[in-house]
Design an enzyme around this catalytic site. Structure first.
Site, mmCIF file in Angstrom:
data_model
loop_
_atom_site.group_PDB
_atom_site.id
_atom_site.type_symbol
_atom_site.label_atom_id
_atom_site.label_comp_id
_atom_site.label_asym_id
_atom_site.label_seq_id
_atom_site.Cartn_x
_atom_site.Cartn_y
_atom_site.Cartn_z
ATOM 1 N N HIS A 172 0.561 7.061 -3.400
ATOM 2 C CA HIS A 172 -0.382 6.145 -2.750
ATOM 3 C C HIS A 172 -1.005 6.740 -1.486
ATOM 4 O O HIS A 172 -2.046 6.288 -1.034
ATOM 5 C CB HIS A 172 0.241 4.765 -2.508
ATOM 6 C CG HIS A 172 1.153 4.682 -1.323
ATOM 7 N ND1 HIS A 172 2.444 5.120 -1.361
ATOM 8 C CD2 HIS A 172 0.960 4.222 -0.073
ATOM 9 C CE1 HIS A 172 3.006 4.926 -0.174
ATOM 10 N NE2 HIS A 172 2.123 4.385 0.628
ATOM 11 N N LYS A 176 -5.167 6.547 0.590
ATOM 12 C CA LYS A 176 -5.424 6.031 1.943
ATOM 13 C C LYS A 176 -6.800 6.513 2.425
ATOM 14 O O LYS A 176 -7.130 7.692 2.244
ATOM 15 C CB LYS A 176 -4.349 6.513 2.920
ATOM 16 C CG LYS A 176 -3.016 5.809 2.715
ATOM 17 C CD LYS A 176 -2.040 6.221 3.780
ATOM 18 C CE LYS A 176 -0.648 5.713 3.464
ATOM 19 N NZ LYS A 176 -0.383 4.357 3.907
ATOM 20 N N HIS A 234 4.484 12.591 -0.681
ATOM 21 C CA HIS A 234 3.433 12.300 0.311
ATOM 22 C C HIS A 234 3.165 13.493 1.234
ATOM 23 O O HIS A 234 2.019 13.902 1.421
ATOM 24 C CB HIS A 234 3.811 11.091 1.165
ATOM 25 C CG HIS A 234 4.157 9.863 0.368
ATOM 26 N ND1 HIS A 234 3.503 9.522 -0.787
ATOM 27 C CD2 HIS A 234 5.077 8.887 0.573
ATOM 28 C CE1 HIS A 234 4.010 8.388 -1.261
ATOM 29 N NE2 HIS A 234 4.972 7.991 -0.457
ATOM 30 N N LYS A 334 12.961 7.378 9.007
ATOM 31 C CA LYS A 334 13.026 5.924 9.184
ATOM 32 C C LYS A 334 13.630 5.641 10.550
ATOM 33 O O LYS A 334 14.372 6.463 11.103
ATOM 34 C CB LYS A 334 13.933 5.303 8.120
ATOM 35 C CG LYS A 334 13.471 5.581 6.687
ATOM 36 C CD LYS A 334 12.885 4.365 6.052
ATOM 37 C CE LYS A 334 12.446 4.595 4.634
ATOM 38 N NZ LYS A 334 11.164 3.989 4.313
HETATM 39 C C1 BG6 Z 1 6.931 4.941 -0.044
HETATM 40 C C2 BG6 Z 1 8.375 5.181 0.305
HETATM 41 O O1 BG6 Z 1 6.502 5.845 -1.019
HETATM 42 O O2 BG6 Z 1 6.142 5.099 1.122
HETATM 43 C C3 BG6 Z 1 8.825 4.245 1.402
HETATM 44 O O3 BG6 Z 1 9.167 4.987 -0.849
HETATM 45 C C4 BG6 Z 1 7.902 4.342 2.597
HETATM 46 O O4 BG6 Z 1 10.160 4.533 1.807
HETATM 47 C C5 BG6 Z 1 6.466 4.188 2.160
HETATM 48 O O5 BG6 Z 1 8.255 3.322 3.509
HETATM 49 C C6 BG6 Z 1 5.521 4.460 3.310
HETATM 50 O O6 BG6 Z 1 4.234 4.114 2.926
HETATM 51 P P1 BG6 Z 1 3.187 3.618 3.999
HETATM 52 O O7 BG6 Z 1 1.932 3.430 3.216
HETATM 53 O O8 BG6 Z 1 3.729 2.358 4.583
HETATM 54 O O9 BG6 Z 1 3.116 4.716 5.010
#
Ligand code: BG6
Length: 488
Positions: A172, A176, A234, A334
């Site tokens: 995802h 963005k 990511h 985290k």
């Molecule tokens: C997800 C992870 O892919 O991305 C999560 O599994 C993480 O642990 C999240 O919190 C973060 O996404 P974003 O869009 O909130 O930065």
């Protein structure tokens, strides 16, 4: 264009937190093609009406700006349907096939938002039930596997039923707006490309920091850890977008070929680098926003003796002509001091100083991914010196920055990541999805780190919630004479 979107895991967290709100936004923005059906699939015994009521109640927890009014919801709800399925039973896939035959939509999408352990089985069953017709697209969430072998196995199973151009592997972050702006910055402007290389860039830092903890995903997170959860996908996708060569055009494979080359050029791990250039951490109790929070091992679903990492910082290099010798630092975790995702490109200082500059001052480009989404270009300028500096023999410079806030510039109505990606699936655009070879290469690169950690019984270093992670992460970057952007 008519479509059927089948949402496996239709009552799960991802469905109601991200996917259905994103589909609703697309509906609200008028970008969802009319004549669509969204079919939630789960084991629950629900009628269409009960499913709609469940989703309506879940929408109460969605952020206000994205929440439908009662009137909007009732129009959106007309798209929602429910099918009870036990994903291990072939007969249930036959029932799904019958439901889809009712109207033979032009595009059928199977969004597999289930536990990752079910991905391969669902794909196999879909193919077994003849649900892999050419107009079908399959969308797979991450994580796809937990190492090279399991990733290969899932991809092989999926590809027995579906062609590569029917498979949409979601990351995802690629959806963005800020990440799309990174592509625009690099490949739509002439300004940076000549400077985008080892001769001018000193180092690049990617920080994906969250102040949230394991939340309700303790059990999943504990078997995953930060390297698999954030770095393998990511962070490496961002690194590819930063380091890739300009693609020959904007087609999916042109882009993915260039990203793959970056992944293949990542410096392979050697024992010395594994010892010095990777830091893993795990949070202990601390304070976030003035409130005390518990440590990772106290989180529900987490093993009280867990050695899973909630923080990773690492240094790597890309072995090619453009980047040789330039350190790329990746850091994610985290329960850090802030929720802040940004990329910092540090340029080299001017080669010959005729001005006095603050120590270590050099140009810097900051690409803010979230919560603010924009660009900052740090420059050196002649400031006003109240102490009569203008009369001094050597002029001294100060740091200033140009600040571009994309939200202010383009408005808050911009298309969110999942909305963008779901619309791309409907339109069959693969540009922002990950090809199997890219994914496998990323696993190949992280695997030695995982193996090293498994053999190293010292476990992760602890850091208090609300800090920037273990001090070893600062020591790692300091050995190169650099510092994380918030430290310098
Ligand atoms: C997800 C992870 O892919 O991305 C999560 O599994 C993480 O642990 C999240 O919190 C973060 O996404 P974003 O869009 O909130 O930065």
């Amino acid at each position: 264009m008519s479509f059927d979107l089948v949402l496996f895991g239709g009552t799960g967290d991802l469905a109601w937190r991200k996917l259905l709100p994103a589909l609703f936004q697309a509906f609200r923005h008028g970008s969802l093609p009319p004549g669509g059906r969204i079919i939630g699939v789960a084991r629950d015994e629900l009628s269409d009406e009960q499913y709609r009521a469940l989703i309506r109640s879940r929408f109460e927890q969605v952020e206000l700006a994205k929440r439908p009014s009662p009137e909007e919801f009732s129009r959106f709800a007309a798209l929602l349907h429910f099918l009870r399925m036990d994903l291990s039973r072939p007969q249930d896939y036959q029932r799904l096939a019958a439901t889809l035959r009712e109207r033979r939509a032009e595009t059928v999408m199977m969004y597999v938002a289930t536990a990752p352990s079910l991905f391969a089985a669902v794909c196999e069953q879909l193919a077994g039930a003849g649900l892999n017709t050419p107009e079908t697209r399959i969308v797979l969430e991450k994580p796809l596997g937990h190492d090279v072998a399991s990733n290969r196995e899932i991809n092989a199973t999926v590809r027995r039923g579906f062609g590569e151009n029917q498979i949409f592997r979601i990351d995802h972050y690629l959806g963005k707006p800020s990440v799309q702006n990174l592509f625009a910055l690099r490949f739509g402007n002439v300004l940076f490309e000549p400077l985008w290389r080892r001769e001018t860039i000193a180092n690049i830092q990617i920080t994906l920091a969250e102040d949230l903890g394991a939340e309700k995903r303790g059990a999943f997170y504990d078997s995953t850890g930060a390297l698999r959860d954030m770095v393998q996908n990511h962070a490496l996708q961002l690194l590819c977008a930063l380091a890739m060569e300009p693609p020959i055009n904007a087609h999916a494979d042109a882009i993915r070929d260039e990203k793959l080359k970056v992944l293949r050029s990542l410096r392979p791990w050697v024992p010395e680098a594994l010892g010095q250039h990777v830091v893993r951490g795990q949070y202990t109790a601390g304070t976030i926003g003035g409130e005390p929070v518990r440590g990772y091992r106290e989180e529900p679903g987490v093993d009280p003796r867990s050695t899973s990492e909630t923080f990773v910082a690492l240094r790597t290099e890309i072995a090619n002509w453009r980047w040789a010798g330039v350190p790329f630092y990746i850091r994610t975790g985290k329960r850090l001091a802030a929720s802040d995702a940004r990329i910092v490109v540090n340029f080299r200082p001017a080669p010959h100083a005729i001005f006095q500059s603050p120590t270590g001052a050099a140009n810097r480009l900051v690409i803010n991914l979230q919560p603010r989404d924009g660009l900052e270009l740090h420059l050196l300028a002649q400031g006003q010196d109240s102490r009569g500096g203008a009369r001094r023999a050597v002029q001294s410079l100060t740091q200033v920055h140009l600040d571009l806030d994309f939200e202010k510039r383009f408005g808050s109505e911009r298309v969110g990541a999942y909305e963008r990606l779901l619309l791309d699936v409907i339109d069959g655009r693969l540009n922002l999805f990950v090809r199997s070879d890219e994914q496998e290469e990323a696993w190949r690169w992280v695997e030695p780190v995982l193996e090293h950690w498994q053999a190293d019984t010292s476990g992760p270093r602890s850091y208090a919630a609300g800090t920037w992670g273990p001090s070893a992460a600062s020591a790692m970057i300091a050995r190169d004479g650099h510092c994380w952007s918030e430290e310098c």
